[in-house]
Design a protein around this motif. Structure first.
Motif, PDB file in Angstrom:
ATOM      1  N   GLN A 269       6.378   4.611  -8.801  1.00 18.83           N
ATOM      2  CA  GLN A 269       6.053   5.811  -9.659  1.00 18.83           C
ATOM      3  C   GLN A 269       4.785   6.195  -9.800  1.00 18.83           C
ATOM      4  O   GLN A 269       3.968   5.230  -9.777  1.00 18.83           O
ATOM      5  CB  GLN A 269       6.959   5.425 -11.007  1.00 18.83           C
ATOM      6  N   LYS A 270       4.329   7.591 -10.190  1.00 18.43           N
ATOM      7  CA  LYS A 270       3.298   7.959 -10.371  1.00 18.43           C
ATOM      8  C   LYS A 270       3.265   8.606 -11.778  1.00 18.43           C
ATOM      9  O   LYS A 270       4.291   9.342 -12.238  1.00 18.43           O
ATOM     10  CB  LYS A 270       2.926   9.019  -9.447  1.00 18.43           C
ATOM     11  N   LEU A 271       2.180   8.413 -12.343  1.00 20.24           N
ATOM     12  CA  LEU A 271       2.008   8.843 -13.720  1.00 20.24           C
ATOM     13  C   LEU A 271       1.560  10.297 -13.639  1.00 20.24           C
ATOM     14  O   LEU A 271       0.372  10.411 -13.215  1.00 20.24           O
ATOM     15  CB  LEU A 271       0.797   7.908 -14.734  1.00 20.24           C
ATOM     16  N   ASN A 272       2.457  11.236 -14.266  1.00 18.27           N
ATOM     17  CA  ASN A 272       2.192  12.522 -14.096  1.00 18.27           C
ATOM     18  C   ASN A 272       2.092  13.179 -15.447  1.00 18.27           C
ATOM     19  O   ASN A 272       3.123  13.419 -16.118  1.00 18.27           O
ATOM     20  CB  ASN A 272       3.340  13.188 -13.147  1.00 18.27           C
ATOM     21  N   TYR A 273       0.789  13.610 -16.063  1.00 17.10           N
ATOM     22  CA  TYR A 273       0.599  14.155 -17.289  1.00 17.10           C
ATOM     23  C   TYR A 273       1.509  13.358 -18.269  1.00 17.10           C
ATOM     24  O   TYR A 273       2.112  14.007 -19.344  1.00 17.10           O
ATOM     25  CB  TYR A 273       1.437  15.863 -17.352  1.00 17.10           C
ATOM     26  N   GLY A 274       1.186  12.051 -18.270  1.00 15.64           N
ATOM     27  CA  GLY A 274       1.532  11.312 -19.346  1.00 15.64           C
ATOM     28  C   GLY A 274       3.134  10.647 -19.147  1.00 15.64           C
ATOM     29  O   GLY A 274       3.668   9.965 -19.941  1.00 15.64           O
ATOM     30  N   ALA A 275       3.975  11.193 -18.057  1.00 19.96           N
ATOM     31  CA  ALA A 275       5.093  10.638 -17.882  1.00 19.96           C
ATOM     32  C   ALA A 275       5.382  10.078 -16.571  1.00 19.96           C
ATOM     33  O   ALA A 275       4.701  10.590 -15.897  1.00 19.96           O
ATOM     34  CB  ALA A 275       6.499  11.829 -18.013  1.00 19.96           C
ATOM     35  N   TRP A 276       6.277   9.113 -16.183  1.00 16.31           N
ATOM     36  CA  TRP A 276       6.488   8.644 -15.014  1.00 16.31           C
ATOM     37  C   TRP A 276       7.386   9.400 -14.190  1.00 16.31           C
ATOM     38  O   TRP A 276       8.251   9.849 -14.679  1.00 16.31           O
ATOM     39  CB  TRP A 276       6.894   7.146 -15.078  1.00 16.31           C
ATOM     40  N   THR A 277       7.104   9.744 -12.970  1.00 13.18           N
ATOM     41  CA  THR A 277       8.096  10.376 -12.000  1.00 13.18           C
ATOM     42  C   THR A 277       9.164   9.470 -11.755  1.00 13.18           C
ATOM     43  O   THR A 277       9.244   8.263 -11.947  1.00 13.18           O
ATOM     44  CB  THR A 277       7.135  10.787 -10.685  1.00 13.18           C
ATOM     45  N   GLU A 278      10.194   9.881 -10.891  1.00 14.87           N
ATOM     46  CA  GLU A 278      11.217   9.133 -10.402  1.00 14.87           C
ATOM     47  C   GLU A 278      10.697   8.080  -9.293  1.00 14.87           C
ATOM     48  O   GLU A 278       9.561   8.548  -8.754  1.00 14.87           O
ATOM     49  CB  GLU A 278      12.304  10.041  -9.837  1.00 14.87           C
ATOM     50  N   TRP A 279      11.432   6.968  -9.243  1.00 15.75           N
ATOM     51  CA  TRP A 279      11.073   6.041  -8.190  1.00 15.75           C
ATOM     52  C   TRP A 279      11.132   6.852  -6.679  1.00 15.75           C
ATOM     53  O   TRP A 279      12.180   7.297  -6.524  1.00 15.75           O
ATOM     54  CB  TRP A 279      11.883   4.657  -8.449  1.00 15.75           C
ATOM     55  N   GLU A 280      10.198   6.494  -5.891  1.00 14.42           N
ATOM     56  CA  GLU A 280      10.313   7.108  -4.493  1.00 14.42           C
ATOM     57  C   GLU A 280       9.833   5.785  -3.625  1.00 14.42           C
ATOM     58  O   GLU A 280       9.069   5.086  -3.907  1.00 14.42           O
ATOM     59  CB  GLU A 280       9.214   8.160  -4.276  1.00 14.42           C
ATOM     60  N   GLU A 281      10.576   5.836  -2.165  1.00 13.76           N
ATOM     61  CA  GLU A 281      10.403   4.720  -1.560  1.00 13.76           C
ATOM     62  C   GLU A 281       9.135   4.964  -0.861  1.00 13.76           C
ATOM     63  O   GLU A 281       8.500   6.085  -0.530  1.00 13.76           O
ATOM     64  CB  GLU A 281      11.535   4.701  -0.574  1.00 13.76           C
ATOM     65  N   VAL A 282       8.190   3.756  -0.510  1.00  9.47           N
ATOM     66  CA  VAL A 282       6.875   3.920   0.046  1.00  9.47           C
ATOM     67  C   VAL A 282       7.381   3.609   1.606  1.00  9.47           C
ATOM     68  O   VAL A 282       7.709   2.884   2.001  1.00  9.47           O
ATOM     69  CB  VAL A 282       6.015   2.848  -0.431  1.00  9.47           C
ATOM     70  N   PRO A 283       6.657   4.495   2.736  1.00 13.92           N
ATOM     71  CA  PRO A 283       7.025   4.458   3.836  1.00 13.92           C
ATOM     72  C   PRO A 283       6.068   3.324   4.533  1.00 13.92           C
ATOM     73  O   PRO A 283       5.263   2.524   3.894  1.00 13.92           O
ATOM     74  CB  PRO A 283       6.237   5.599   4.512  1.00 13.92           C
ATOM     75  N   PHE A 284       6.375   2.859   5.794  1.00 13.17           N
ATOM     76  CA  PHE A 284       5.769   1.799   6.294  1.00 13.17           C
ATOM     77  C   PHE A 284       4.259   2.214   6.402  1.00 13.17           C
ATOM     78  O   PHE A 284       3.804   3.566   6.596  1.00 13.17           O
ATOM     79  CB  PHE A 284       6.270   1.320   7.795  1.00 13.17           C
ATOM     80  N   THR A 285       3.181   1.081   6.559  1.00 14.61           N
ATOM     81  CA  THR A 285       1.812   1.721   6.829  1.00 14.61           C
ATOM     82  C   THR A 285       1.489   2.109   8.218  1.00 14.61           C
ATOM     83  O   THR A 285       2.478   2.185   9.132  1.00 14.61           O
ATOM     84  CB  THR A 285       0.852   0.495   6.462  1.00 14.61           C
ATOM     85  N   LYS A 286       0.394   2.805   8.565  1.00 15.80           N
ATOM     86  CA  LYS A 286       0.207   3.485   9.725  1.00 15.80           C
ATOM     87  C   LYS A 286      -0.118   2.441  10.742  1.00 15.80           C
ATOM     88  O   LYS A 286       0.041   2.704  12.099  1.00 15.80           O
ATOM     89  CB  LYS A 286      -1.006   4.164   9.715  1.00 15.80           C
ATOM     90  N   VAL A 287      -0.357   0.982  10.408  1.00 17.05           N
ATOM     91  CA  VAL A 287      -0.743  -0.131  11.465  1.00 17.05           C
ATOM     92  C   VAL A 287       0.452  -0.918  11.567  1.00 17.05           C
ATOM     93  O   VAL A 287       0.236  -2.072  12.084  1.00 17.05           O
ATOM     94  CB  VAL A 287      -2.078  -0.726  10.873  1.00 17.05           C
ATOM     95  N   ASN A 288       1.949  -0.582  11.126  1.00 20.90           N
ATOM     96  CA  ASN A 288       2.959  -1.396  11.478  1.00 20.90           C
ATOM     97  C   ASN A 288       3.418  -1.226  12.778  1.00 20.90           C
ATOM     98  O   ASN A 288       3.927  -0.159  13.002  1.00 20.90           O
ATOM     99  CB  ASN A 288       3.926  -1.179  10.239  1.00 20.90           C
ATOM    100  N   ASP A 289       3.469  -2.186  13.604  1.00 16.87           N
ATOM    101  CA  ASP A 289       3.672  -2.104  15.051  1.00 16.87           C
ATOM    102  C   ASP A 289       5.079  -1.809  15.119  1.00 16.87           C
ATOM    103  O   ASP A 289       5.755  -1.190  16.200  1.00 16.87           O
ATOM    104  CB  ASP A 289       3.382  -3.294  15.736  1.00 16.87           C
ATOM    105  N   TYR A 290       6.041  -2.493  14.319  1.00 20.49           N
ATOM    106  CA  TYR A 290       7.592  -2.377  14.299  1.00 20.49           C
ATOM    107  C   TYR A 290       8.079  -1.425  13.586  1.00 20.49           C
ATOM    108  O   TYR A 290       9.504  -1.492  13.101  1.00 20.49           O
ATOM    109  CB  TYR A 290       8.017  -3.820  14.101  1.00 20.49           C
ATOM    110  N   LYS A 291       7.387  -0.340  12.816  1.00 15.83           N
ATOM    111  CA  LYS A 291       7.990   0.659  12.039  1.00 15.83           C
ATOM    112  C   LYS A 291       9.247   1.222  12.510  1.00 15.83           C
ATOM    113  O   LYS A 291      10.104   1.471  11.892  1.00 15.83           O
ATOM    114  CB  LYS A 291       7.072   1.326  11.590  1.00 15.83           C
ATOM    115  N   ASP A 292       9.269   1.569  13.777  1.00 17.51           N
ATOM    116  CA  ASP A 292      10.408   2.148  14.339  1.00 17.51           C
ATOM    117  C   ASP A 292      11.616   1.202  14.571  1.00 17.51           C
ATOM    118  O   ASP A 292      12.857   1.557  13.907  1.00 17.51           O
ATOM    119  CB  ASP A 292      10.322   2.823  15.647  1.00 17.51           C
ATOM    120  N   ALA A 293      11.299   0.054  14.849  1.00 16.34           N
ATOM    121  CA  ALA A 293      12.656  -0.901  15.012  1.00 16.34           C
ATOM    122  C   ALA A 293      13.217  -1.338  13.719  1.00 16.34           C
ATOM    123  O   ALA A 293      14.019  -1.735  13.528  1.00 16.34           O
ATOM    124  CB  ALA A 293      12.059  -2.240  15.543  1.00 16.34           C
ATOM    125  N   LEU A 294      12.395  -1.228  12.401  1.00 19.25           N
ATOM    126  CA  LEU A 294      12.731  -1.680  11.219  1.00 19.25           C
ATOM    127  C   LEU A 294      13.371  -0.502  10.602  1.00 19.25           C
ATOM    128  O   LEU A 294      13.784  -0.554   9.236  1.00 19.25           O
ATOM    129  CB  LEU A 294      11.558  -2.174  10.562  1.00 19.25           C
TER     130      LEU A 294
END
Length: 617
Positions: A205-230
């Motif tokens: 969640q990101k703090l936006n003007y004093g309120a938390w946003t909705e939960w959002e999924e974080v993607p795989f990092t740029k250096v993850n070799d197996y991000k497509d297979a996962l």
């Protein structure tokens, strides 16, 4: 009747002679004129020609035997082998194998299983590391792994989220539900009783003007070799061919299991920083902070001793020669001894922290079920933006071993199509506040030019850099500043194994444009209400967001003055030595940092202690 018999008696001799003549002519044609032929090696030869053919073949053979032997040239078959090997079945984790199809009706085996309960991740904590990394300049995947793609230096905020997982309970649950005494003997299946990790889902969640946003999924990092297979479908119907059975084989490889629960971080370019999960990085930061404080004290002591030596040298012939110290007064030796004594008394050194961290890194996944301590799980977020505040939660999932089969107990039929069995979410972490990588400190207003002077502080290549600029209304704040070739700081220096990086310029751009310079009135109240005039600047970022700052240090808020003091104390015009990058930097980074620092013309150990700063090993 008598007439016919007389005719035969009269000509019978002539008829017999005619028939005999015909037979003789046939024998003459077939066996004399048209003699029979035999077939030898595809050729039809008559009796008269066979002897001649055999004779010719014998002479040719005799001819060959009389000549010297001619060795036959060998043609290497390696290319043919490689070509055939390349066309063989691909055993990579992205392979799919065509399996026998199934009829219109699936023959259901009469099994019933209770599904295992998933333990919850606990004690989730998050921490940000701001450092210089080797950033890939090309897309990373299995065919182009991070260890092999081209990279460049880049500053980054890398958030690591860590949690504990009760892996022993997980293994016990799977064993009981698929292979335990409570399961009918004919249904017990050891292959189903081994859990296979499928995913660790990180949300923020990101703090936006004093309120938390909705939960959002974080993607795989740029250096993850197996991000497509996962990227695993949620519904079993979306999995082709072998379904979950094949997926369990593919994901069960140790390298992929490690990538799921304990992925590799970025390769860090600066020896002044080292990646650890939050639990160990907090301890390392305490150690490095003490190291930095000791270095500052040593620098001050060396400066004082040099000043005393300078004054003694100025005292005349009886003084010491410049640069020389009396017995026991060499500040370098004294400080090195002091640092060595301190390390000897240190309760926990950086090597101790590395060893403690190595103990929780999983190398043998077949022994996970025997692990009594919680499994340390972590995930990364490399998409954060400086200046924002975040908090995180995560959950872990294993493959549903009987997905797509009608083997579920009543009340659990809703799990039949689920590919992954998820745990509940962990606790939300404490907030992670990311300071901006660029700050503007207005110092003076030039009213005649409708402009303002500002000091721009920017985190660039691992250090804060500070430089003064002037901008008129409508002009951008900050600029790219070229470095003179003869300046020492133009070269980042020789890193490990002779790596060198040439720095030709420093980017002080801020992405902001000066909009206006104005005078405002501030009202204060102590014993009486008072007013004071104060200059301020207004500027806008690339998205049009307006901001304003007071001009002049005495007008800055206390928090801004503290930030300015902190940054200017950390600021440096020098460029530190960068690590070189090789495979061992990623796979065995701690071992490599323990090796002596080397460069051209230097023997191991020639660099003075503390040259590489805290974390350099």
């Amino acid at each position: 009747m008598k007439i016919k018999l007389d005719f035969l008696e009269q000509y019978v001799e002539k008829i017999a002679i005619g028939i005999a003549a015909v037979i003789c002519l046939a024998i003459l044609w077939f066996f004399v004129i048209q003699s029979p032929k035999g077939e030898i090696r595809g050729q039809k030869l008559g009796p008269g020609k066979i002897d001649e053919y055999v004779k010719n073949q014998a002479e040719r053979l005799e001819d060959k035997l009389a000549r010297d032997p001619e060795p036959k040239e060998y043609t290497p078959k390696i290319e043919v082998f490689e070509e055939r090997f390349a066309q063989s079945v691909d055993m990579s984790t992205t392979s799919v194998f065509p399996l026998p199809g199934k009829g219109a009706q699936v023959v259901a085996e009469d099994r019933i299983y209770q599904m295992p309960a998933m333990p919850q991740l606990a004690d989730a904590k998050a921490e940000n590391i701001r450092t210089v990394v080797f950033m890939p300049t090309e897309e990373v995947d299995q065919e182009h792994p991070y260890a092999e793609v081209p990279t460049d230096y880049a500053d980054i905020d890398l958030v690591t989220v860590q949690a504990d997982f009760d892996v022993q309970t997980l293994y016990r649950e799977f064993e009981e539900k698929f292979n335990g005494p409570a399961v009918q003997r004919q249904w017990r299946d050891p292959s189903l009783a081994k859990p296979v990790f499928a995913a660790v889902k990180l949300e923020r969640q990101k703090l936006n003007y004093g309120a938390w946003t909705e939960w959002e999924e974080v993607p795989f990092t740029k250096v993850n070799d197996y991000k497509d297979a996962l990227k695993i479908p949620a519904d079993v119907k979306e999995i082709p061919y072998g379904g979950v059975d094949l997926l369990r084989v593919k994901l069960g490889l140790d390298e992929i299991q490690k990538t799921i629960i304990q992925p590799f971080a970025y390769d860090i370019a600066t020896p002044r920083e080292e990646w650890f999960p939050p639990e160990w990085h907090e301890r390392a930061e305490e150690y490095w902070q003490e190291e930095r404080e000791l270095e500052r004290r040593e620098d001050r002591e060396q400066s004082r001793q040099r000043e005393r030596a300078r004054r003694n040298n100025a005292g005349g012939p009886g003084g010491m020669m410049p640069g020389m110290f009396g017995p026991g007064m060499d500040p370098g030796a004294q400080n090195r001894n002091r640092r060595a004594q301190r390390r000897d008394q240190e309760e926990e050194s950086i090597d101790d922290i590395r060893e403690a961290f190595d103990e929780v890194v999983i190398e043998e996944f077949d022994k996970l079920g025997n692990q009594s301590e919680p499994l340390k799980v972590w995930a990364f977020d490399d998409t954060v933006k400086p200046g924002n505040t975040y908090r995180y939660r995560l959950k872990i999932g294993v493959l549903n071993p009987i997905a797509g089969k009608n083997w579920f107990a009543s009340g659990q039929k809703d799990l039949q199509d689920d590919v992954i069995l998820w745990s509940d979410y962990s606790n939300a972490t404490d907030t992670v506040k990311l300071e901006p990588m660029v700050h503007i400190f207005p110092t003076e207003v030039a009213e005649s030019r409708n402009a303002a002077s500002m000091e721009v502080a920017k985190f660039y290549y691992g250090n804060w850099r500070v430089k003064e600029f002037e901008a008129a209304v409508g002009e951008p704040i900050g600029a790219v500043v070229a470095i003179e070739e003869d300046e020492d700081q133009a070269t980042a220096g020789m890193g490990l194994y002779g790596a060198q990086y040439q720095v030709d310029e420093i980017d002080y751009t801020t992405g902001n444009v000066l909009v206006d310079v104005a005078t405002t009135t501030n009202w204060t109240s102590s014993s009486a209400i008072r007013s004071s005039d104060c200059d301020e600047i207004m500027f806008a970022d690339s998205e049009g967001k307006m901001s304003h700052l007071a001009v002049g240090r005495r007008n800055w808020p206390g928090e801004m003055r503290s930030l300015y003091n902190e940054i200017t104390n950390l600021a440096s015009d020098e460029f530190q030595l960068f690590n070189s990058r090789d495979e061992s930097a990623r796979r065995k980074g701690r071992e490599r940092r323990n090796t002596p620092q080397q460069g051209p013309g230097n023997l191991p150990g020639m660099f003075p202690p503390g040259m590489f700063g805290p974390g350099g090993g």
